[in-house]
Design a protein around this motif. Structure first.
Motif, short mmCIF file in Angstrom:
data_model
loop_
_atom_site.label_atom_id
_atom_site.label_comp_id
_atom_site.label_asym_id
_atom_site.label_seq_id
_atom_site.Cartn_x
_atom_site.Cartn_y
_atom_site.Cartn_z
N PHE A 299 0.94 -1.32 0.12
CA PHE A 299 -0.10 0.00 -0.17
C PHE A 299 0.91 1.19 -0.15
O PHE A 299 1.66 1.33 0.87
N ALA A 300 0.53 1.94 -1.08
CA ALA A 300 1.17 3.34 -1.09
C ALA A 300 0.33 4.64 -0.58
O ALA A 300 0.58 5.45 -0.04
N TYR A 301 -1.17 4.35 -0.83
CA TYR A 301 -2.06 5.05 -0.56
C TYR A 301 -3.30 4.01 0.19
O TYR A 301 -3.63 3.22 -0.81
N ARG A 302 -3.69 4.55 1.03
CA ARG A 302 -4.93 3.38 1.64
C ARG A 302 -5.98 4.34 2.55
O ARG A 302 -5.45 4.98 3.10
N ASP A 303 -7.03 3.96 2.03
CA ASP A 303 -8.23 4.78 2.58
C ASP A 303 -7.87 6.17 2.50
O ASP A 303 -8.34 7.04 3.45
N GLY A 304 -7.46 6.54 1.42
CA GLY A 304 -7.63 8.24 1.17
C GLY A 304 -6.35 8.82 1.84
O GLY A 304 -6.08 10.27 1.99
N LYS A 305 -5.06 7.94 2.40
CA LYS A 305 -3.97 8.72 2.97
C LYS A 305 -2.87 8.06 2.51
O LYS A 305 -2.85 6.73 2.15
N VAL A 306 -1.79 8.80 2.15
CA VAL A 306 -0.59 8.41 1.75
C VAL A 306 -0.02 7.67 2.91
O VAL A 306 0.25 8.08 4.02
N VAL A 307 0.73 6.39 2.60
CA VAL A 307 1.39 5.48 3.60
C VAL A 307 2.69 4.92 3.10
O VAL A 307 3.13 4.11 3.77
N GLY A 308 2.81 5.25 1.69
CA GLY A 308 3.98 4.72 1.15
C GLY A 308 5.08 5.47 1.42
O GLY A 308 5.16 6.29 2.29
N LYS A 309 6.18 4.72 1.42
CA LYS A 309 7.58 5.26 2.13
C LYS A 309 8.47 5.78 0.83
O LYS A 309 8.48 4.70 -0.23
N PRO A 310 9.32 6.64 1.09
CA PRO A 310 10.37 7.05 0.14
C PRO A 310 11.20 6.06 0.18
O PRO A 310 11.73 5.26 1.10
N GLY A 311 11.71 5.70 -1.11
CA GLY A 311 12.57 4.62 -1.61
C GLY A 311 12.12 3.36 -1.76
O GLY A 311 12.79 2.61 -2.04
#
Ligand SMILES: [Zn+2]
Length: 465
Positions: A438-450
């Motif tokens: 998941f980079a985007y979940r339920d409308g929020k950015v959760v992904g990590k740089p890198g």
């Protein structure tokens, strides 16, 4: 087998149509698509009932401004906005500082992406140093980008070092790029004519945004169309792979349709602004510098949608090109010196989902122009661009019925504004997954740089387009 993740009950957009299926993901790849009891157990189950699952967007035309212009955007902020917009792969353009014309600069930039990008990535260097072209291709460049344009009153974003206006020089560049087998992406423009007509307006004391926007459509769009005629003719004699950017004018579409009928290696990009902004004079009047500095001309909306659906237009590139408000404001009085370009990477998918809801195109066609066809043209297919077993689990889950109002304050781009502020659309990005994470979940950015990886095009023999 136990999967890492199963997305259940979604309407899945596949090349064969929209099907009801459960998608099983393991090790970042799609390992199963099935229904009912055939679905494997998984560490995590996501219910996508009532939602639509599309292949993650492949955006081969982004300006993430790093290095050199990170006050406007950087790879981290730009790819945060990208995942909110359903993109899982992006490729940047060479108008950064230093401009990407050498292998060393390309590799340096790839390192910056690798440390900061939330999504898979590549970059399109400028092939203006002929001696670097083959080595850039060998280093893994996605394609090459040529600007036939430089700006009149400013040296950014269309930098003087990048502009190629001499037809013989363009010919030699196309010859060299042709040897690599990679596509040559071109911003078409007849610079000499643009300058003559711009000078005429400036001399008359008219630097209004209305006049600048009308220049592009003046004399039936000849500034744009005459460049495309030359490009298509040049492609015919040289045989390189031509990828025409920014499609908007009726006459150039005729030329491109003829080239495609003749089976020339010509592919075509348009951008969200051509369909949702530059086709609407009232919006250009209202937004001033917060629209683009161009107008398609009258009555282009239905024609462009026809081209989206009949294949004249192959891909949508976001052309995400953020600038700060301070760099735009001058455009209310002198549009020639205002920074040219607008942010779009977060807005493109919702605008197109709304268009699906309005009956302008199907989900299947949206998946093609947003993901599948760019992946094919640039040699990333079938690893990218398709939901099928064996492909990377690059997925975007959308709620097709939920409404949202696009707002400046919700934009994740550093520039903090959008041309579509206040626009109500039906269709919302819910989740974006990059290789199963998941980079985007339920409308929020959760992904990590890198998390993003450098994705290189397949060699010529393995390409599908
Ligand atoms: Zn661009």
């Amino acid at each position: 087998m136990k999967a890492d993740l199963v997305i259940r009950n979604g309407a899945v957009v596949t090349p064969g149509g929209v099907i009801q299926a459960n998608i099983a993901v393991k090790g970042g790849r799609i390992v199963g698509m099935s229904s009912g009891e055939l679905t494997p157990d998984a560490d995590e189950m996501i219910d996508a009932a009532g939602l639509v699952v599309l292949p993650g967007g492949v955006d081969t035309h982004t300006h993430l401004r790093e290095p050199g212009f990170t006050h406007k955007e950087d790879i981290q902020s730009g790819t945060r906005a990208a995942v909110a917009g359903g993109y899982t792969t992006v490729s940047g353009m060479p108008n950064v500082q230093p401009i990407t014309t050498t292998v060393q600069r390309y590799l340096d930039l790839i390192e910056v992406y690798a440390a900061n990008s939330l999504v898979d990535f590549n970059h399109n260097p400028a092939p203006t140093r002929l001696e670097e072209v083959q080595a850039l291709a060998d280093a893994g460049a996605l394609g090459f980008k040529i600007y036939m344009i430089t700006d009149k009153g400013t040296d950014y974003p269309h930098m003087p070092e990048l502009g190629v206006h001499h037809q013989g020089r363009l010919f030699e560049i196309a010859e060299e790029v042709g040897k690599t087998g990679l596509p040559l992406m071109v911003h078409p423009n007849n610079q000499e004519l643009l300058e003559t007509l711009s000078d005429r307006a400036i001399k008359a004391g008219d630097t209004s945004y209305q006049t600048v926007a009308q220049l592009s459509a003046s004399y039936d769009g000849i500034i744009f169309d005459s460049a495309i005629s030359y490009l298509c003719r040049m492609q015919e004699v040289l045989g390189f792979r031509l990828h025409v950017l920014h499609l908007r004018s009726p006459r150039s579409l005729e030329v491109l349709r003829a080239a495609k009928r003749a089976k020339q290696a010509v592919t075509v990009e348009t951008n969200p602004h051509m369909l949702f902004l530059c086709n609407d004079w009232e919006e250009i009047e209202r937004l001033g510098p917060y629209a683009l500095n161009l107008w398609n001309g009258p009555n282009t909306t239905d024609l462009l949608w026809e081209c989206v659906n009949d294949g004249t237009i192959d891909v949508i590139g976001s052309d995400h090109a953020p600038h700060l408000r301070e760099e735009k404001e001058i455009g209310w009085t002198n549009m020639f010196v205002a920074a040219n370009g607008t942010p779009k990477i977060q807005e493109t998918l919702p605008l197109f989902l709304n268009a699906v809801n309005e009956g302008r195109l199907s989900y299947t066609r949206l998946a093609e122009i947003f993901s599948t066809t760019p992946a094919k043209i640039f040699g990333l297919y079938p690893r990218k661009g398709v939901i099928q077993v064996g492909a990377d689990a690059d997925l975007v889950v959308v709620d097709p019925n939920k409404e949202q109002v696009l707002r400046n304050e919700d934009m994740l781009s550093k520039c903090g504004w959008t041309s579509w502020d206040g626009r109500r659309v039906r269709g919302v990005t819910v989740h974006t997954l990059v290789r199963g994470t998941f980079a985007y979940r339920d409308g929020k950015v959760v992904g990590k740089p890198g998390h993003g990886r450098h994705v290189k095009p397949a060699r010529e023999k393995d390409r599908l387009l």
